[in-house]
Design a protein around this motif. Sequence first.
Motif, short mmCIF file in Angstrom:
data_model
loop_
_atom_site.label_atom_id
_atom_site.label_comp_id
_atom_site.label_asym_id
_atom_site.label_seq_id
_atom_site.Cartn_x
_atom_site.Cartn_y
_atom_site.Cartn_z
N TRP A 179 0.83 -1.20 0.00
CA TRP A 179 0.00 0.00 0.00
C TRP A 179 0.87 1.26 0.00
N ALA A 180 0.26 2.35 -0.42
CA ALA A 180 0.86 3.67 -0.20
C ALA A 180 0.64 4.06 1.27
N SER A 181 1.54 4.84 1.82
CA SER A 181 1.41 5.28 3.21
C SER A 181 0.31 6.33 3.35
N GLU A 182 -0.18 6.48 4.56
CA GLU A 182 -1.12 7.53 4.96
C GLU A 182 -2.44 7.48 4.18
N ILE A 183 -2.96 6.28 4.00
CA ILE A 183 -4.25 6.18 3.33
C ILE A 183 -5.32 5.49 4.18
N ILE A 184 -4.93 4.82 5.26
CA ILE A 184 -5.91 4.05 6.01
C ILE A 184 -6.66 4.97 6.99
N SER A 185 -7.96 4.85 7.00
CA SER A 185 -8.79 5.68 7.87
C SER A 185 -8.78 5.13 9.29
N PRO A 186 -9.13 5.95 10.29
CA PRO A 186 -9.19 5.46 11.67
C PRO A 186 -10.16 4.28 11.82
N GLU A 187 -11.28 4.32 11.10
CA GLU A 187 -12.26 3.24 11.20
C GLU A 187 -11.69 1.93 10.65
N ALA A 188 -11.04 2.03 9.49
CA ALA A 188 -10.45 0.84 8.88
C ALA A 188 -9.29 0.32 9.72
N TYR A 201 -0.75 3.15 12.48
CA TYR A 201 -1.03 3.96 11.29
C TYR A 201 0.24 4.19 10.47
N GLU A 202 1.33 4.56 11.14
CA GLU A 202 2.55 4.93 10.43
C GLU A 202 3.27 3.72 9.84
N SER A 203 2.89 2.51 10.25
CA SER A 203 3.57 1.31 9.75
C SER A 203 2.86 0.68 8.56
N ILE A 204 1.69 1.19 8.20
CA ILE A 204 0.92 0.59 7.10
C ILE A 204 1.24 1.32 5.80
N GLY A 205 1.72 0.57 4.83
CA GLY A 205 2.11 1.16 3.56
C GLY A 205 3.52 1.71 3.60
N ASN A 206 3.97 2.24 2.45
CA ASN A 206 5.32 2.80 2.41
C ASN A 206 5.34 4.11 1.64
#
Length: 272
Positions: A179-188, A201-206
Amino acid sequence: MKDLYFAAVGDVHGHIYSMLGLLQKWEIKHGKSLSFVFQVGDFEAHRHKEDLLTMDAPTKYKKLGDFANFYTGRADFPYPLYFIGGNHESYGFLDRFPQGREIAPNFNYLGRVNSIELSGLKIVGVSGIYKPDLFSLPNRASVSEFSNHSNKEHIGFLESEIEQAMNYGHADVLILHDWASEIISPEALKIFQHKYSNARYESIGNEYARLLVEALQPKLVLCGHLHFKYRYALKLPHQFISQICCLANVQKGQDSLAVFRVSPKLEITEVI
């Protein structure tokens, strides 16, 4: 030109028959034909047991899978399929074709980084994931030297490959594994943490996947890797929006499949 339909499929991990079943069921249900299929890596194009020796994965996951049947002609795949490499691939085989090629009838590996055109759409694909210890290397070991190196040395993309992809200038569809970084919402994120309790949050995507999205401004970004279905509209400069489509692995069934309609004006819309 009429509307056409294409599918995107998440991590296959060798389960090609399962993928084929999902695609054919969609066609029957909707009465439409798919023109082509994109796959986001961890395809696992293993021809024989020797290919498993060049795959990075725990031993219990090193299984031959279905590809050998299609490679040898014992089975047919009815759609042109275009895939990138993930972090669980037999790169001893795939790295023979860094620029990509058809490796079996209708199975097209896009290579380490590539741009192609399909039905008027510009497609860019980048294989691998971000590994800090690999990213700045000038190149990776050749296939002839594979046995002298860890399989992990082949699963990451290089800085030079990200630069090459950025030089394509634009994409209608960008295919990535992670994934790209900084795309996941708080709900997800809360749902995601039920599966990965230590996820943050900061570990998901690159950041380099994110950089590519911002540079190429694709209409659609496809990714897998985390085995999690997710959609996100990423707002970019000049009021441009990239639709992010993250897909689960094929063994999770419908969550691994997305189908898109392409209009005569090359507008891309998800239909399921």
